[in-house]
Write a protein that holds these residues in place. Structure first.
Motif, PDB file in Angstrom:
ATOM      1  N   ASP A  45      34.089  57.857  44.847  1.00 50.80           N
ATOM      2  CA  ASP A  45      32.912  57.196  45.790  1.00 50.80           C
ATOM      3  C   ASP A  45      33.486  55.792  46.277  1.00 50.80           C
ATOM      4  OD1 ASP A  45      31.024  59.039  46.317  1.00 50.80           O
ATOM      5  OD2 ASP A  45      29.712  58.212  44.453  1.00 50.80           O
ATOM      6  N   ILE A  46      33.963  54.987  45.367  1.00 51.86           N
ATOM      7  CA  ILE A  46      34.668  53.849  45.957  1.00 51.86           C
ATOM      8  C   ILE A  46      35.753  53.931  46.554  1.00 51.86           C
ATOM      9  CG2 ILE A  46      35.819  51.670  44.956  1.00 51.86           C
ATOM     10  CD1 ILE A  46      33.813  51.513  42.498  1.00 51.86           C
ATOM     11  N   ILE A  47      36.626  54.693  46.400  1.00 53.21           N
ATOM     12  CA  ILE A  47      37.928  55.069  47.137  1.00 53.21           C
ATOM     13  C   ILE A  47      37.742  55.556  48.480  1.00 53.21           C
ATOM     14  CG2 ILE A  47      38.948  57.156  46.273  1.00 53.21           C
ATOM     15  CD1 ILE A  47      40.936  54.125  47.113  1.00 53.21           C
ATOM     16  N   CYS A  48      36.611  56.574  48.544  1.00 53.27           N
ATOM     17  CA  CYS A  48      36.272  57.159  49.917  1.00 53.27           C
ATOM     18  C   CYS A  48      35.956  56.145  50.589  1.00 53.27           C
ATOM     19  CB  CYS A  48      35.321  58.345  49.825  1.00 53.27           C
ATOM     20  SG  CYS A  48      35.978  59.951  49.056  1.00 53.27           S
ATOM     21  N   GLU A  49      34.921  55.340  50.467  1.00 52.73           N
ATOM     22  CA  GLU A  49      34.409  54.304  51.220  1.00 52.73           C
ATOM     23  C   GLU A  49      35.374  53.328  51.528  1.00 52.73           C
ATOM     24  OE1 GLU A  49      30.451  53.712  49.917  1.00 52.73           O
ATOM     25  OE2 GLU A  49      30.030  51.908  51.621  1.00 52.73           O
ATOM     26  N   THR A  50      36.380  52.933  50.600  1.00 52.67           N
ATOM     27  CA  THR A  50      37.153  51.654  51.114  1.00 52.67           C
ATOM     28  C   THR A  50      38.354  52.162  51.894  1.00 52.67           C
ATOM     29  OG1 THR A  50      38.118  51.876  48.657  1.00 52.67           O
ATOM     30  CG2 THR A  50      36.631  50.209  49.056  1.00 52.67           C
ATOM     31  N   ALA A  51      38.748  53.618  51.439  1.00 53.95           N
ATOM     32  CA  ALA A  51      39.995  53.974  52.223  1.00 53.95           C
ATOM     33  C   ALA A  51      39.566  54.591  53.672  1.00 53.95           C
ATOM     34  CB  ALA A  51      40.477  55.114  51.204  1.00 53.95           C
TER      35      ALA A  51
ATOM     36  N   PHE B  88      46.221  56.787  49.616  1.00 52.25           N
ATOM     37  CA  PHE B  88      45.396  55.861  48.921  1.00 52.25           C
ATOM     38  C   PHE B  88      44.257  56.741  48.155  1.00 52.25           C
ATOM     39  CE2 PHE B  88      45.753  52.433  52.463  1.00 52.25           C
ATOM     40  CZ  PHE B  88      47.082  52.096  51.884  1.00 52.25           C
ATOM     41  N   MET B  89      43.778  57.804  48.720  1.00 52.25           N
ATOM     42  CA  MET B  89      42.851  58.908  48.216  1.00 52.25           C
ATOM     43  C   MET B  89      43.462  59.238  46.680  1.00 52.25           C
ATOM     44  SD  MET B  89      40.019  59.057  49.685  1.00 52.25           S
ATOM     45  CE  MET B  89      39.442  59.844  48.135  1.00 52.25           C
ATOM     46  N   PHE B  90      44.783  59.779  46.736  1.00 51.60           N
ATOM     47  CA  PHE B  90      45.366  60.087  45.417  1.00 51.60           C
ATOM     48  C   PHE B  90      45.534  59.119  44.761  1.00 51.60           C
ATOM     49  CE2 PHE B  90      49.249  60.745  43.429  1.00 51.60           C
ATOM     50  CZ  PHE B  90      49.136  61.988  42.577  1.00 51.60           C
ATOM     51  N   GLU B  91      46.349  58.114  44.978  1.00 52.45           N
ATOM     52  CA  GLU B  91      46.755  56.898  44.211  1.00 52.45           C
ATOM     53  C   GLU B  91      45.510  56.095  43.603  1.00 52.45           C
ATOM     54  OE1 GLU B  91      49.782  57.059  42.811  1.00 52.45           O
ATOM     55  OE2 GLU B  91      49.544  55.186  41.890  1.00 52.45           O
ATOM     56  N   GLY B  92      44.391  55.962  44.398  1.00 51.99           N
ATOM     57  CA  GLY B  92      43.499  55.149  44.117  1.00 51.99           C
ATOM     58  C   GLY B  92      42.252  55.358  43.277  1.00 51.99           C
ATOM     59  N   HIS B  93      42.309  56.567  42.793  1.00 53.71           N
ATOM     60  CA  HIS B  93      40.825  56.986  42.300  1.00 53.71           C
ATOM     61  C   HIS B  93      41.268  57.439  40.677  1.00 53.71           C
ATOM     62  CE1 HIS B  93      41.148  61.260  42.804  1.00 53.71           C
ATOM     63  NE2 HIS B  93      40.121  61.380  41.960  1.00 53.71           N
ATOM     64  N   ASP B  94      41.982  58.463  40.521  1.00 59.44           N
ATOM     65  CA  ASP B  94      42.145  58.712  39.312  1.00 59.44           C
ATOM     66  C   ASP B  94      42.693  57.531  38.094  1.00 59.44           C
ATOM     67  OD1 ASP B  94      41.610  61.074  38.679  1.00 59.44           O
ATOM     68  OD2 ASP B  94      43.407  62.216  38.757  1.00 59.44           O
ATOM     69  N   THR B  95      43.820  56.819  38.909  1.00 62.47           N
ATOM     70  CA  THR B  95      44.493  55.850  38.269  1.00 62.47           C
ATOM     71  C   THR B  95      43.198  54.609  37.558  1.00 62.47           C
ATOM     72  OG1 THR B  95      44.573  54.850  40.366  1.00 62.47           O
ATOM     73  CG2 THR B  95      46.324  55.681  39.223  1.00 62.47           C
ATOM     74  N   THR B  96      42.386  54.193  38.462  1.00 63.67           N
ATOM     75  CA  THR B  96      41.319  53.465  38.183  1.00 63.67           C
ATOM     76  C   THR B  96      40.453  53.968  37.385  1.00 63.67           C
ATOM     77  OG1 THR B  96      40.316  53.799  40.105  1.00 63.67           O
ATOM     78  CG2 THR B  96      41.612  51.891  40.133  1.00 63.67           C
ATOM     79  N   SER B  97      40.130  55.144  37.219  1.00 63.11           N
ATOM     80  CA  SER B  97      38.996  55.874  36.448  1.00 63.11           C
ATOM     81  C   SER B  97      39.601  55.944  35.153  1.00 63.11           C
ATOM     82  CB  SER B  97      38.660  57.272  37.198  1.00 63.11           C
ATOM     83  OG  SER B  97      38.872  58.509  36.207  1.00 63.11           O
ATOM     84  N   ALA B  98      40.751  56.327  34.933  1.00 64.43           N
ATOM     85  CA  ALA B  98      41.571  56.486  33.736  1.00 64.43           C
ATOM     86  C   ALA B  98      41.637  55.097  33.047  1.00 64.43           C
ATOM     87  CB  ALA B  98      43.066  56.888  33.668  1.00 64.43           C
ATOM     88  N   ALA B  99      41.848  54.139  33.832  1.00 65.53           N
ATOM     89  CA  ALA B  99      42.074  52.347  33.222  1.00 65.53           C
ATOM     90  C   ALA B  99      40.542  51.923  32.839  1.00 65.53           C
ATOM     91  CB  ALA B  99      42.436  51.655  34.283  1.00 65.53           C
ATOM     92  N   ILE B 100      39.543  52.206  33.457  1.00 63.77           N
ATOM     93  CA  ILE B 100      38.110  51.860  33.032  1.00 63.77           C
ATOM     94  C   ILE B 100      37.663  52.770  31.798  1.00 63.77           C
ATOM     95  CG2 ILE B 100      35.850  52.003  33.785  1.00 63.77           C
ATOM     96  CD1 ILE B 100      36.707  51.652  36.569  1.00 63.77           C
ATOM     97  N   THR B 101      38.121  54.149  32.044  1.00 68.14           N
ATOM     98  CA  THR B 101      37.604  54.922  30.521  1.00 68.14           C
ATOM     99  C   THR B 101      37.916  54.341  29.510  1.00 68.14           C
ATOM    100  OG1 THR B 101      36.973  56.677  32.272  1.00 68.14           O
ATOM    101  CG2 THR B 101      37.066  57.191  29.971  1.00 68.14           C
ATOM    102  N   TRP B 102      39.563  54.108  29.438  1.00 65.39           N
ATOM    103  CA  TRP B 102      40.211  53.738  28.248  1.00 65.39           C
ATOM    104  C   TRP B 102      39.733  52.289  27.782  1.00 65.39           C
ATOM    105  CZ3 TRP B 102      42.239  57.361  25.573  1.00 65.39           C
ATOM    106  CH2 TRP B 102      43.023  58.286  26.053  1.00 65.39           C
ATOM    107  N   SER B 103      39.596  51.353  28.835  1.00 67.20           N
ATOM    108  CA  SER B 103      39.109  50.126  28.407  1.00 67.20           C
ATOM    109  C   SER B 103      37.652  50.179  27.717  1.00 67.20           C
ATOM    110  CB  SER B 103      38.593  49.285  29.590  1.00 67.20           C
ATOM    111  OG  SER B 103      39.946  49.154  30.276  1.00 67.20           O
TER     112      SER B 103
END
Ligand code: HEM
Length: 526
Positions: free
Chosen positions: A198-204, A329-344
């Motif tokens: 949702d974040i990347i769709c709205e920001t991109a 941006f759609m590709f690079e900008g959502h899975d990467t952040t979702s993995a980083a948040i989940t691992w954190s």
């Protein structure tokens, strides 16, 4: 007429032809074998696993199951990485040699180079979706685009996105509250993924696809499908050849999925362009009772708006150029952040003492208030940032990056032949005890300025480094802190899985195969 002598000469001619053709063929085969032999000899000068099929390469690495790839890479690095004086090691994946830079020094040689900027063949599978946008392009196209797009990630512009992070985090917290009311134990990964989507769709793109509320959105589904198709192909050697892939059942599925993805972005771009034109004419005709301030204050800027502005009416960027960047941006900008948040979340939830310190910091910055985070608050969350960085060290969202050497390249005395690829496995690099003592321990304080400054700048590269580093790095860290602070202000987190039990999949991102199970305890009465 002497029939016999005519027959003899034609037999002689045909035997001569057979002889000549055979000689040419044998010579060609011998030359090809010698060329292959010499090439393999050159590659094998670099330390690495033995060649298990002569003149072919490595048979054993072709059919490795996806859940074993990370272990295998780690083994390769552990066995050979510490022995290689140059820091470069080699493996044969079928007939293809693959080189890895294993030390901070070797990684610096690769990533700081202005010559090694071409992505390796594995990235070709992204082309049907992204074409050659910033991530996948090379040479002058990449250079021009990078220069053009850098201002889009300026601090001032990112500030505008904080309210998107907050709104979507609030929806996430509500969704988690609803889930917790039924069962406190849940897999948090899918919740976070929908939020980052949702974040990347709205920001991109400036579009709210409501992925968190409507999980059946065709576009959201297509983003998932396409990512799965790409990673399915990447780890299956026999699907690398285009004609083999086109014969498989995945080909029609990919075409259908691409139709949805490109159809959606094309439509959004057209609508947004029309809005821009409308706005320009509104401003040109003040009689319509619309002031420029009123128009601009009402709308939210997205990366797409900046791209439309940079495009200068299509003279600098065409509609398809804009699409490839938005898709990137759609590709690079959502899975990467979702993995980083989940691992954190997983690591914070596994270390009560760390969670305690995060809570103290959150209390200091927000007190008892429910107010949304501001840019200034996010900058204050220094310890939380250390937690995120340490999670990215142990579980880098992008665990491997690869480049093709377009010319023979010497690193630390070892030669990487032109046309072959060199990769960096940050999952391994980040565990070098020289820079990270007790590398398996989760210790966020490693990233306090006084410790981080003393380390080799290329010993930690979750966002890559050098000229092709992640353009979205600042955006990503802000987003992670915003989402994590929202979760941790509302819940106490306890991780239910042990680190050693988690099965890692090195796909497009580093993913826990079975998700991340946590127990969430609401902090306040709902
Ligand atoms: C935790 C989140 C993220 C991580 C770990 C991450 C990591 C990376 C890495 C390792 C690369 C280099 C890839 C390579 O060389 O093959 C990269 C490149 C890139 N990233 Fe990110 N990224 C993240 C978030 C984002 C976000 C949010 C965006 C955009 C909104 C973004 C956009 C890009 C782009 C466009 C490139 C290509 C840059 C170029 O080649 O010039 N990334 N990222």
């Amino acid at each position: 007429m002497d029939v016999t002598s005519g027959g003899e000469s034609s037999v002689w001619i045909s035997s001569f032809s057979v002889y000549t053709v055979t000689t040419i063929l044998v010579t060609l085969v011998v030359l090809a074998v010698v060329k292959r032999y010499n090439f393999m000899q050159r590659c094998n000068k670099v330390l690495g696993s033995p060649t298990d099929i002569p003149l072919f390469g490595g048979g054993s690495l072709i059919f490795v199951p996806p859940e074993e790839i990370m272990n295998l890479l780690l083994l390769l690095h552990v066995v050979f990485g510490r022995l290689s004086p140059s820091g470069i090691i080699r493996a044969w994946i079928g007939p293809l040699p693959m080189f890895f830079a294993t030390t901070a020094e070797a990684v610096e040689a690769v990533l700081s180079s202005n010559k090694i900027i071409t992505k390796s063949r594995e990235y070709d599978f992204l082309h049907p979706w992204l074409n050659t946008g910033l991530l996948t392009s090379t040479g002058s196209k990449w250079q021009t685009r990078r220069k053009l797009l850098t201002p889009a990630f300026h601090f001032k512009i990112l500030e505008d996105f904080v309210h998107v992070f907050n709104e979507q985090s609030l929806i996430l917290v509500n969704k988690l509250n609803q889930a917790v009311a039924k069962d406190k134990d849940l897999n948090i990964f899918p919740f976070v993924t929908l939020c980052t989507l949702d974040i990347i769709c709205e920001t991109a793109m400036g579009r709210n696809v409501e992925a968190q509320s409507k999980t059946d959105s065709a576009y959201v589904q297509a983003v998932y499908n396409m990512s799965q198709l790409i990673q399915h192909r990447q780890v299956r050697f026999y699907l690398w050849l285009d004609w083999m892939f086109k014969l498989s059942s995945h080909w029609p599925e990919q075409r259908k999925t691409l139709g949805i993805l490109h159809g959606f972005t094309n439509k959004v771009i057209q609508e947004r362009k029309a809005e821009h034109q409308q706005r320009s004419s509104d401003i040109a005709e003040p009689s319509k009772d619309v002031t420029e301030d009123a128009v601009f204050s009402k709308r939210r800027l997205a990366f797409l708006d900046l791209l439309i502005e940079f495009s200068q009416g299509g003279t600098v960027l065409s509609a398809s150029d804009i699409r490839e960047e938005v898709d990137t941006f759609m590709f690079e900008g959502h899975d990467t952040t979702s993995a980083a948040i989940t691992w954190s979340i997983f690591l914070i939830g596994s270390h009560p003492e760390v969670q305690e310190m995060v809570n103290e910091e959150l209390d200091r910055v927000f007190g008892d208030s429910d107010r949304p985070a501001t840019m200034a608050d996010l900058s204050e969350l220094k310890y939380l940032e250390c937690c995120v960085k340490e999670a990215l060290r142990l579980y880098p969202s992008v665990p491997i990056i690869s480049r093709t050497c377009v010319e023979d390249t010497v690193i630390g005395g070892d030669e990487i032949p032109a046309g072959t690829s060199v990769s960096i496995c940050s999952y391994y690099l980040h565990r070098d005890p020289k820079y990270f003592p007790d590398p398996e321990l989760y210790q966020p304080k490693r990233f306090l300025a006084e410790h981080a400054e003393r380390r080799h700048p290329y010993s930690y590269v979750p966002f890559s480094a050098g000229p092709r580093n992640c353009i979205g790095q600042r955006f990503a860290l802000m987003e992670e802190k915003a989402v994590l602070s929202a979760i941790l202000r509302n819940f106490h987190v306890q991780s239910l899985d042990k680190r050693e039990e988690i099965i890692l999949l090195a796909e497009l991102i580093l993913r826990p195969r079975d998700g991340i199970r946590v127990r969430l305890e609401p902090k306040k009465k709902q």
